[in-house]
Write an enzyme that holds these catalytic residues in place. Structure first.
Site, mmCIF file in Angstrom:
data_model
loop_
_atom_site.group_PDB
_atom_site.id
_atom_site.type_symbol
_atom_site.label_atom_id
_atom_site.label_comp_id
_atom_site.label_asym_id
_atom_site.label_seq_id
_atom_site.Cartn_x
_atom_site.Cartn_y
_atom_site.Cartn_z
ATOM 1 N N LYS A 3 -11.200 -4.081 19.009
ATOM 2 C CA LYS A 3 -9.902 -4.419 19.034
ATOM 3 C C LYS A 3 -9.390 -4.001 20.282
ATOM 4 O O LYS A 3 -8.164 -3.932 20.848
ATOM 5 C CB LYS A 3 -9.056 -3.638 18.275
ATOM 6 C CG LYS A 3 -9.501 -3.891 16.666
ATOM 7 C CD LYS A 3 -8.580 -3.213 15.484
ATOM 8 C CE LYS A 3 -8.783 -3.739 14.348
ATOM 9 N NZ LYS A 3 -7.882 -3.466 13.209
ATOM 10 N N ASN A 25 0.823 -1.255 0.085
ATOM 11 C CA ASN A 25 0.135 -0.055 0.059
ATOM 12 C C ASN A 25 1.066 1.239 -0.003
ATOM 13 O O ASN A 25 2.062 1.120 -0.075
ATOM 14 C CB ASN A 25 -0.931 0.093 1.327
ATOM 15 C CG ASN A 25 -0.222 0.028 2.515
ATOM 16 O OD1 ASN A 25 0.444 0.811 2.604
ATOM 17 N ND2 ASN A 25 -0.539 -1.191 3.020
ATOM 18 N N LYS A 48 9.098 -17.132 -10.374
ATOM 19 C CA LYS A 48 8.378 -15.988 -11.145
ATOM 20 C C LYS A 48 7.114 -16.542 -11.830
ATOM 21 O O LYS A 48 7.288 -17.464 -12.507
ATOM 22 C CB LYS A 48 9.105 -15.266 -12.062
ATOM 23 C CG LYS A 48 8.827 -14.071 -12.318
ATOM 24 C CD LYS A 48 9.604 -13.299 -13.197
ATOM 25 C CE LYS A 48 8.804 -12.330 -14.011
ATOM 26 N NZ LYS A 48 9.273 -11.891 -15.469
ATOM 27 N N LYS A 94 -13.819 0.272 16.040
ATOM 28 C CA LYS A 94 -12.464 -0.389 16.389
ATOM 29 C C LYS A 94 -12.034 -0.403 17.667
ATOM 30 O O LYS A 94 -11.244 -1.200 18.282
ATOM 31 C CB LYS A 94 -11.643 0.477 15.261
ATOM 32 C CG LYS A 94 -11.766 -0.121 13.872
ATOM 33 C CD LYS A 94 -10.845 0.557 12.940
ATOM 34 C CE LYS A 94 -11.311 0.080 11.401
ATOM 35 N NZ LYS A 94 -10.452 1.037 10.551
ATOM 36 N N PHE A 143 -4.581 3.053 14.766
ATOM 37 C CA PHE A 143 -4.857 3.955 13.690
ATOM 38 C C PHE A 143 -5.997 3.590 12.810
ATOM 39 O O PHE A 143 -6.151 2.388 12.676
ATOM 40 C CB PHE A 143 -3.624 4.259 12.859
ATOM 41 C CG PHE A 143 -2.808 5.667 13.404
ATOM 42 C CD1 PHE A 143 -2.005 5.219 14.420
ATOM 43 C CD2 PHE A 143 -2.817 6.763 12.479
ATOM 44 C CE1 PHE A 143 -1.278 6.299 15.250
ATOM 45 C CE2 PHE A 143 -1.968 7.680 13.095
ATOM 46 C CZ PHE A 143 -1.276 7.685 14.218
ATOM 47 N N ASP A 147 -4.248 -6.436 5.183
ATOM 48 C CA ASP A 147 -5.393 -7.222 5.815
ATOM 49 C C ASP A 147 -5.460 -8.713 5.019
ATOM 50 O O ASP A 147 -5.977 -9.587 5.772
ATOM 51 C CB ASP A 147 -6.707 -6.521 5.582
ATOM 52 C CG ASP A 147 -6.886 -5.674 6.470
ATOM 53 O OD1 ASP A 147 -6.209 -5.568 7.620
ATOM 54 O OD2 ASP A 147 -7.524 -4.456 5.970
HETATM 55 N N1 CTP Z 1 -3.879 -3.460 11.920
HETATM 56 C C1 CTP Z 1 -3.180 -4.503 12.408
HETATM 57 N N2 CTP Z 1 -3.266 -5.608 11.748
HETATM 58 C C2 CTP Z 1 -3.848 -6.026 10.595
HETATM 59 C C3 CTP Z 1 -4.598 -4.846 10.161
HETATM 60 C C4 CTP Z 1 -4.462 -3.702 10.738
HETATM 61 O O1 CTP Z 1 -2.638 -4.411 13.623
HETATM 62 N N3 CTP Z 1 -3.706 -6.982 10.040
HETATM 63 C C5 CTP Z 1 -4.003 -2.325 12.682
HETATM 64 C C6 CTP Z 1 -3.477 -0.966 11.839
HETATM 65 O O2 CTP Z 1 -2.053 -0.934 12.251
HETATM 66 C C7 CTP Z 1 -4.165 0.102 12.471
HETATM 67 C C8 CTP Z 1 -5.540 -0.480 12.578
HETATM 68 O O3 CTP Z 1 -5.256 -1.997 12.883
HETATM 69 O O4 CTP Z 1 -3.536 0.396 13.551
HETATM 70 C C9 CTP Z 1 -6.584 -0.192 11.982
HETATM 71 O O5 CTP Z 1 -6.408 -0.482 10.522
HETATM 72 P P1 CTP Z 1 -7.354 -0.102 9.322
HETATM 73 O O6 CTP Z 1 -6.947 -0.550 8.191
HETATM 74 O O7 CTP Z 1 -7.710 1.334 9.417
HETATM 75 O O8 CTP Z 1 -8.692 -1.066 9.511
HETATM 76 P P2 CTP Z 1 -8.970 -2.420 9.588
HETATM 77 O O9 CTP Z 1 -8.860 -2.800 11.101
HETATM 78 O O10 CTP Z 1 -8.189 -2.940 8.590
HETATM 79 O O11 CTP Z 1 -10.394 -2.252 9.264
HETATM 80 P P3 CTP Z 1 -11.162 -1.996 7.792
HETATM 81 O O12 CTP Z 1 -10.383 -2.533 6.694
HETATM 82 O O13 CTP Z 1 -12.601 -2.399 7.926
HETATM 83 O O14 CTP Z 1 -11.198 -0.396 7.650
#
Ligand code: CTP
Length: 401
Positions: free
Chosen positions: A342, A211, A290, A338, A324, A280
């Site tokens: 969490k 990302n 490859k 969240k 975050f 995620d």
């Molecule tokens: N995070 C994490 N581990 C993951 C994904 C996210 O620890 N596998 C943490 C990020 O570091 C951040 C928080 O979760 O502090 C929120 O991430 P965000 O991408 O905004 O939210 P998601 O939990 O992924 O939810 P959504 O995709 O529904 O917005």
């Protein structure tokens, strides 16, 4: 504007007086205001003119020389000081202070001083070990004086052992830390774990999913927490940024590596701030060779990565957990959800669709929501300033614990 910090440097007679001159220079360069008192014997080693030039101020030596008739010099400069440093400190000054003797400019000032006093002893190894010196040092310790330990090594008298005064850089660092601790009692010495940057999830040896995170927000948080005296570990995904000063950097690549790095350090940590943009999903199978193109479309099957933050929330004990959230809609609602799902203490949400906010840019605007239902806006500002505000918002949570 914050007033400059005032250091009263008391220089007694020993070969290490030259290091006190270097210390004066370093303190002035760091922005401290320095006044120097020298004993008669200190003047035998380095002239007062050296200290006068380096401190850009008078050097005080004689109790009865009163440059300003409206003031009594030794009381005036004792009151002036925010911190007193005796460097080098001979066995003689330690003995006089431990016994309340005040027979010259330095000792009268030291007895009148109410600021904290740091002592950097410098003497022969046998003098340092002498029971009288040990007893006097212990007495001063009980009075609340602190020591900057001498080093072991070659001594000017030809002996090798403990007694060599600490180096000017170490003295400067002790002075810095004194003020950092005083100004940041909540953060000083705390163990802080910060995550930053993106993760990369491998498709094959040359391709990955990732990302647009640059790591800037997390690196700024790590830097500011370290500047407040915290012991900071920064677990970072791939980032082009340079390692922040005074921070332990652990470089990782995948969400799984980040999970392992964070999970193994969680138990001993006081505050965890998860600024990383963790993937995620990752490809269910990563190809060892490859992938060759063909004429047909392909799809890559993805599986969930571990939600690191959620797993920490499940096992959290005394730790403060800050997450975050990068959102493009319903910021407050999603952020509050969240916090609950969490088990967070605070969440910092940004709207990634606004200008100057989120990935790659140097600025950010954050909405903070805490578990007590409080919310604060950090208006658009630099990521460093946003990091300052974010840590300030954690202060009340630390006070509660
Ligand atoms: N995070 C994490 N581990 C993951 C994904 C996210 O620890 N596998 C943490 C990020 O570091 C951040 C928080 O979760 O502090 C929120 O991430 P965000 O991408 O905004 O939210 P998601 O939990 O992924 O939810 P959504 O995709 O529904 O917005």
């Amino acid at each position: 504007m914050e007033r400059e910090k005032r250091i009263l440097l008391c220089v007694t007679g020993g070969i290490a007086v030259f290091k006190a001159a270097a210390l004066t220079s370093k303190l002035v360069q760091q922005g401290y205001k320095v006044k120097v008192i020298m004993t008669e014997s200190a003047k035998e080693f380095v002239t007062p003119l050296t200290f006068q030039a380096l401190s850009r101020d008078h050097v005080y030596m004689d109790t009865f020389t009163e440059p300003n008739p409206e003031k009594i010099a030794h009381i005036d400069i004792a009151d002036w000081a925010d911190l007193v440093v005796i460097a080098p400190a001979t066995a003689n000054i330690i003995g006089k202070l431990a016994n309340g003797i005040a027979d010259d400019m330095m000792t009268t000032t030291l007895l009148a001083a109410t600021a904290p006093i740091m002592i950097a002893p410098a003497m022969n190894v046998h003098m340092y070990d002498h029971p009288a010196v040990r007893k006097n040092m212990e007495t001063l310790r009980q009075f609340g004086y602190t020591y900057i330990e001498p080093n072991e090594g070659y001594l000017a008298c030809g002996y090798t052992g403990k007694g060599r005064m600490a180096e000017p850089e170490d003295l400067l660092s002790m002075v810095d830390h004194h003020f950092i601790r005083q100004e940041n009692p909540l953060w000083y010495g705390k163990k802080v774990l910060v995550t930053a940057g993106p993760t990369q999830e491998e498709i094959d040896p040359v391709r990955f999913f990732s990302n647009r995170s640059s790591g800037k927000m997390g690196y700024a948080i790590a830097e500011i927490a370290a500047a407040r005296g915290a012991t900071v570990t920064l677990v970072s995904g791939p980032s082009a940024l340079t390692e922040p000063h005074g921070v332990e950097l652990i470089s990782v690549r995948t969400a799984e590596e980040m999970y392992k790095a964070v999970d193994s350090r969680f138990a001993g940590t006081d505050v965890v701030i998860k600024a990383a943009a963790v993937a995620d999903y990752r490809p269910k199978h990563s190809h060892t060779n490859k992938m060759k193109k063909t004429d047909v479309d392909i799809s890559i099957e993805m599986e969930r990565t571990t939600d690191i933050l959620k797993s920490l929330g499940e096992k959290k004990e005394k730790q403060i957990l800050v997450g975050f959230a990068a959102e493009s809609e319903n910021i407050a609602e999603n952020a509050r959800k969240k916090i609950r799902t969490k088990n967070l203490d605070l969440i910092a949400a940004n709207s990634i669709t606004s200008d100057g906010v989120g990935f790659q840019v140097d600025t950010n605007e954050l909405m903070l929501y805490d578990a007590n239902g409080q919310e604060y806006l950090i208006p658009l500002t630099t990521k460093k300033q946003a990091a300052e505000y974010l840590l300030d918002a954690i202060n009340p949570l630390m006070e509660e614990k």
